[in-house]
Enzyme design. Structure first.
Site, PDB file in Angstrom:
ATOM      1  N   THR A 125      13.915  41.823  13.075  1.00  0.00           N
ATOM      2  CA  THR A 125      13.500  41.841  12.259  1.00  0.00           C
ATOM      3  C   THR A 125      14.226  41.798  10.808  1.00  0.00           C
ATOM      4  O   THR A 125      15.314  42.770  10.800  1.00  0.00           O
ATOM      5  CB  THR A 125      12.660  43.505  12.450  1.00  0.00           C
ATOM      6  OG1 THR A 125      11.813  43.715  13.731  1.00  0.00           O
ATOM      7  CG2 THR A 125      11.420  44.299  11.243  1.00  0.00           C
ATOM      8  N   GLN A 335      -2.776  68.903  24.086  1.00  0.00           N
ATOM      9  CA  GLN A 335      -4.177  69.478  23.697  1.00  0.00           C
ATOM     10  C   GLN A 335      -4.020  70.459  24.730  1.00  0.00           C
ATOM     11  O   GLN A 335      -5.288  71.726  24.216  1.00  0.00           O
ATOM     12  CB  GLN A 335      -5.155  68.809  24.135  1.00  0.00           C
ATOM     13  CG  GLN A 335      -6.785  69.174  23.457  1.00  0.00           C
ATOM     14  CD  GLN A 335      -7.132  69.784  22.134  1.00  0.00           C
ATOM     15  OE1 GLN A 335      -5.837  69.249  21.179  1.00  0.00           O
ATOM     16  NE2 GLN A 335      -7.767  70.086  21.457  1.00  0.00           N
ATOM     17  N   GLY A 338      -2.323  73.757  24.818  1.00  0.00           N
ATOM     18  CA  GLY A 338      -2.433  74.579  23.580  1.00  0.00           C
ATOM     19  C   GLY A 338      -2.087  74.703  22.261  1.00  0.00           C
ATOM     20  O   GLY A 338      -0.646  73.410  21.939  1.00  0.00           O
ATOM     21  N   GLU A 362       8.390  45.679  20.145  1.00  0.00           N
ATOM     22  CA  GLU A 362       8.580  44.480  21.422  1.00  0.00           C
ATOM     23  C   GLU A 362       7.158  44.092  20.336  1.00  0.00           C
ATOM     24  O   GLU A 362       6.494  42.771  21.365  1.00  0.00           O
ATOM     25  CB  GLU A 362       8.604  45.034  22.281  1.00  0.00           C
ATOM     26  CG  GLU A 362       9.473  46.214  22.674  1.00  0.00           C
ATOM     27  CD  GLU A 362      11.304  45.205  22.476  1.00  0.00           C
ATOM     28  OE1 GLU A 362      10.711  44.310  22.326  1.00  0.00           O
ATOM     29  OE2 GLU A 362      12.500  46.046  23.404  1.00  0.00           O
TER      30      GLU A 362
END
Length: 379
Positions: A125, A335, A338, A362
């Site tokens: 990259t 979640q 909590g 990737e």
């Protein structure tokens, strides 16, 4: 159709899991805070044969299958997906060298890569070429002694940390056929690094830009044939996609296991919260998704191992499906914890942060969809 793992494969998983829990998991938060993985970890990994998981035995590797590799990365990511994913990058580079390098380069590089005295990083990259990787601009101009490199690589895991960099560079005209692969060793004049990137997740992996300014390498550091580097890089990504999917799977399994334990202890309205039917439905959905993801991943790995013509399509589908499943599961785990899920002490928020990038690297999951569509339309 046999879905069972062999006795040897179960042993491989158990070995990697035990090593991760004993050697990585107790330190994962500290390594994240420090922004680095201690270098003395890697020889311990190499001693288990994990420096060359699917490098051939003739080259000193373990010679395992891609399916075996998914078991290893699933097990290690149960300790820390950031550390496991970094090992995947090293293995991708080692496999490229084993497959495409000259006998001289293999003899020179692979022995220490197998023991992980040498840590490898992958440089594809660039700041202006991510998904359009064939548009890379880093040049390697021929000289009497070898090549002179100029350009910049971005988002490089191990930048300034690793010992050797496998880089894709332009030796010819625009497009994929003008790209070659080369090796650059640490300490090469003209090789430098940007500042440490401050990332959302994978924080234990040092990530920097890798810069080449009149960086000179000898001719023998060309990996394989000139003009074939892009093909080498893409071939390596099929296995890399399976590995990163396995890292999502293992980390999500850790989150789900921790959530089951937490819900059995946490009480609300006079009973443990795992007795509320609405929350049981959530647990069931996560388990169904995880089992579907695991089966899909192992099917894709089997196709890659057997050389099936549609293996690239299945690797892309599995990468997309499993990484999105992993992120969705750990988000639900947070979640269900909590407010405690938002605290670092419970380890769930780290999983959420670490897994988010798996949908980007990737090959982004948008590119995975494109690969699948092209395979469909080609028929």
């Amino acid at each position: 159709m046999d879905f069972a793992l062999s006795e040897e494969q179960n042993a491989i998983f158990d070995m990697a899991y035990a090593f991760g829990q004993e050697t990585i998991a107790p330190h994962a938060r500290d390594w994240e805070a420090e922004g680095t993985i201690p270098k003395d970890l890697w020889p311990q990994v190499g001693a288990l044969g994990l420096g060359g998981i699917y490098v051939s035995e003739d080259s000193g590797g373990a010679g395992l299958s891609r399916l075996d590799a998914t078991l290893i990365f699933e097990a290690l990511s149960m300790a820390c997906p950031s550390v496991a994913a970094f090992l995947s990058i090293h293995n991708m580079c080692a496999k490229m060298i084993d497959t495409y390098a000259s006998d001289d380069m293999k003899a020179r590089v692979l022995p220490k890569a197998m023991t992980m005295e040498t840590v490898l990083s992958y440089c594809l990259t660039e700041p202006g070429s991510g998904s359009d990787a064939a548009a890379l601009k880093t040049r390697a101009d021929r000289t009497n002694e070898g090549y002179t490199l100029n350009g910049t690589k971005a988002f490089i895991s191990g930048g300034g940390y690793s010992d050797t960099y496998v880089a894709m560079v332009r030796t010819g005209a625009e497009g994929p056929k003008g790209v070659s692969a080369v090796l650059i060793e640490e300490g090469t004049p003209g090789l430098s690094f940007g500042g440490l990137e401050d990332k959302m997740g994978w924080r234990s992996q040092p990530t920097r830009q890798v810069q080449f300014d009149d960086c000179k390498i000898p001719t023998e550091n060309l990996l394989g044939e000139e003009g074939r580097g892009f093909a080498y890089a893409m071939a390596g990504l099929d296995g890399g996609r399976l590995n990163i999917a396995a890292c999502s799977l293992g980390a999500a399994q850790t989150g789900l296991t921790a959530t089951l334990a937490y819900m059995a202890e946490r009480k609300a309205f006079g009973t443990s919260i795992d007795q509320f039917q609405a929350l049981q439905f959530r647990l069931a959905d996560m388990e169904i998704d995880m089992q579907a993801a695991r089966t899909f991943l192992r099917q894709a790995a089997w196709k890659l191992d057997t050389g099936a013509p549609d293996a690239p399509k299945f690797c892309a589908m599995a990468k997309k499906f499993v990484t999105e499943t992993g992120s969705r599961v750990v988000d639900q785990c947070l979640q269900l914890h909590g407010g405690y899920g938002y605290l670092a002490d419970y380890g769930i928020e780290k999983l959420v942060r670490d897994l988010r990038v798996h949908q980007i690297l990737e090959g982004t999951n948008e590119i995975m969809r494109l690969i699948v569509a092209r395979h469909m339309l080609a028929k």
